[in-house]
Design an enzyme around this catalytic site. Structure first.
Site, mmCIF file in Angstrom:
data_model
loop_
_atom_site.group_PDB
_atom_site.id
_atom_site.type_symbol
_atom_site.label_atom_id
_atom_site.label_comp_id
_atom_site.label_asym_id
_atom_site.label_seq_id
_atom_site.Cartn_x
_atom_site.Cartn_y
_atom_site.Cartn_z
ATOM 1 N N GLY A 99 -2.590 13.687 12.118
ATOM 2 C CA GLY A 99 -3.825 13.181 12.724
ATOM 3 C C GLY A 99 -3.838 11.666 12.848
ATOM 4 O O GLY A 99 -4.355 11.119 13.815
ATOM 5 N N GLY A 219 -10.536 8.063 9.488
ATOM 6 C CA GLY A 219 -11.109 7.185 10.510
ATOM 7 C C GLY A 219 -11.753 5.927 9.968
ATOM 8 O O GLY A 219 -12.471 5.240 10.689
ATOM 9 N N ASP A 269 -4.754 6.939 -0.665
ATOM 10 C CA ASP A 269 -3.341 6.743 -0.356
ATOM 11 C C ASP A 269 -3.279 5.540 0.556
ATOM 12 O O ASP A 269 -4.256 5.216 1.222
ATOM 13 C CB ASP A 269 -2.752 7.935 0.403
ATOM 14 C CG ASP A 269 -3.074 7.857 1.880
ATOM 15 O OD1 ASP A 269 -4.218 8.183 2.251
ATOM 16 O OD2 ASP A 269 -2.213 7.413 2.665
ATOM 17 N N CYS A 312 7.829 -7.002 -13.642
ATOM 18 C CA CYS A 312 7.224 -8.093 -14.408
ATOM 19 C C CYS A 312 7.808 -8.222 -15.811
ATOM 20 O O CYS A 312 7.816 -9.302 -16.388
ATOM 21 C CB CYS A 312 5.710 -7.910 -14.471
ATOM 22 S SG CYS A 312 4.927 -8.265 -12.880
#
Length: 372
Positions: A99, A219, A269, A312
């Site tokens: 999508g 969206g 995500d 790190c």
RNA sequence: GGAUGGGUUCCCGAGUGGCUAAAGGGAGCAGACUGUAAAUCUGCCGCGUUUCGCUUCGUUGGUUCGAAUCCAACCCCAUCCA
């Protein structure tokens, strides 16, 4: 109501915000929310091994239907025993439906009620994705969670167009559910509606009726101002059922995540941490740090002091900057490791804050220290 | 000592009378990146009081309305010959 392969268990709600602590039960394990899911579009989280992902606390990861459909193809992944086997990732997995490619490959596609004709960005060939095809492909890929095929529209968009598109996403969602048969996989629907509260509400209601295992909120973060995103997100999340996971698709950055959690979102995500890493930017508690910049040429501090990630614990800003300037691939890996660790650890701290009844304080102090 | 070719802005390198502060590349500097067409893309890159002014193409002098471009001398570099 049907029995879903993937279920959401609400453990605790923050009393002073919309934040939720939960668990996502899947065929590949139980995972804690709020959760950030690293993106591995082409069956790989770019530059990283599964072991490195486990080490940084990765739970569910993403892959992409459209990309894997084009290459290597659904049959091959199926033959390999599904995505889990193919890429040797043993924890949770979610496939996006394609999508988003309806949006991002805008110039190469044509939408109709039936589905979407794509011109392959790889070889120019014509390809067709519909609710039925996207569902069947995702069954072959075999992730724990499949996403319903939706249309992600750009911002800005006319109300009229947004309305027709939202209706189409709903009817496509019905077709996806009707086509879905795989029992050890669940499907999430995706709420659309552009930046229009009425359409968002309608979309959320219609999809809720369809009884998906969880809900994506799509969206958003497509170029609109952040304030507008939050304005839309709040009511949208609220309109979704409490007993299902809410997944804000494509977000993102620490500030957006903490705000979205505040509004009741459980899953995220984003390509941002890994993409930005490959381009020389590190994510930190105080905002982004462009380690490629000259300012860090002689800076022998780690990216972020106190950070527990492999990068790190072992390497300086000066070293990583050197690797970037010299175009060494290790640079991409080191920053990808740091950025993903940062977000995974960040969501972990959010969970601990909700658990300890101090999420609003956590949010406030984090945002106070964060530069955009 | 002689012959030939050459010396261009940090580097490489185009430019052979005005359209040239000077192509192109590299380096350097900065910015962007949010369900991945991305180890990508964009901008800056002589100086300044920046729709204008100043300085610059080995050096010095000359020709010309006008020179990185033509002429002279000199200084360097490369190759070849002695």
């Amino acid at each position: 109501m049907k029995q879903h392969a993937v279920t959401y268990e609400l453990i605790k709600e923050c009393r002073r915000s919309g934040a939720r602590l939960g668990r996502l039960h899947t065929p590949h394990g139980t995972f804690e929310t709020p959760m950030f899911m690293p993106v591995g579009t082409q069956a790989t989280v770019k530059t990283l091994s599964p072991e490195e992902l486990y080490d940084m606390g990765s739970q569910v990861i993403l892959s992409n239907t459209y990309h894997l459909f084009l290459r290597p193809g659904r049959e091959l992944v199926k033959k390999a025993g599904g995505l889990h086997n193919f890429m040797n990732y043993k924890l949770g997995m979610l496939t996006d439906s394609g999508g988003f490619q309806v949006f991002s490959l805008g110039a190469l596609r044509k939408i109709s009620e039936e589905g979407v004709m794509f011109r392959s960005h790889i070889d120019g060939s014509k390809q067709f994705l519909s609710p039925e095809v996207a569902t069947a492909v995702q069954e072959d890929l075999g992730a724990d969670i499949a996403m319903a095929f939706d249309e992600c529209i750009p911002y800005p968009a006319e109300h009229d167009y947004a309305k027709r598109s939202t209706e189409r996403t709903t009817s496509w969602a019905q077709r996806c559910l009707a086509a879905h048969t795989k029992e050890d996989q669940s499907m999430f629907g995706t709420v659309q509606g552009g930046m229009y509260p009425d359409l968002r509400k309608l979309s959320a209601e219609q999809l809720t009726e369809l009884d998906f295992a969880g809900y994506g909120i799509g969206g958003l973060s497509v170029g609109e101002p952040k304030a507008m995103m939050y304005d839309i997100l709040g009511p949208t999340a609220e309109a979704l059922p409490k007993n299902k996971a809410r997944y804000l698709m494509g977000v993102g950055t620490a500030d957006c995540i903490v705000e979205a959690v505040n509004l009741g979102v459980d899953m995220f995500d984003c390509v941002f941490p890994t993409r930005v890493a490959r381009n020389g930017t590190a994510m930190t508690n105080s905002g982004k740090l462009v380690v490629r910049n000259a300012a860090y040429a002689e800076d022998f501090e780690p990216i972020e002091r106190g950070c527990g990630c492999y990068t790190c614990r072992n390497f300086s800003r000066a070293y990583i900057r050197h690797l970037f300037k010299a175009e060494e691939v290790f640079a991409l890996r080191l920053l990808s490791i740091h950025n993903l660790y940062f977000l995974l650890d960040f969501t972990k701290r959010i969970r601990e804050a909700i658990m300890g009844d101090r999420f609003p304080e956590f949010r406030e102090s984090f945002l106070k220290n964060y530069h955009y």
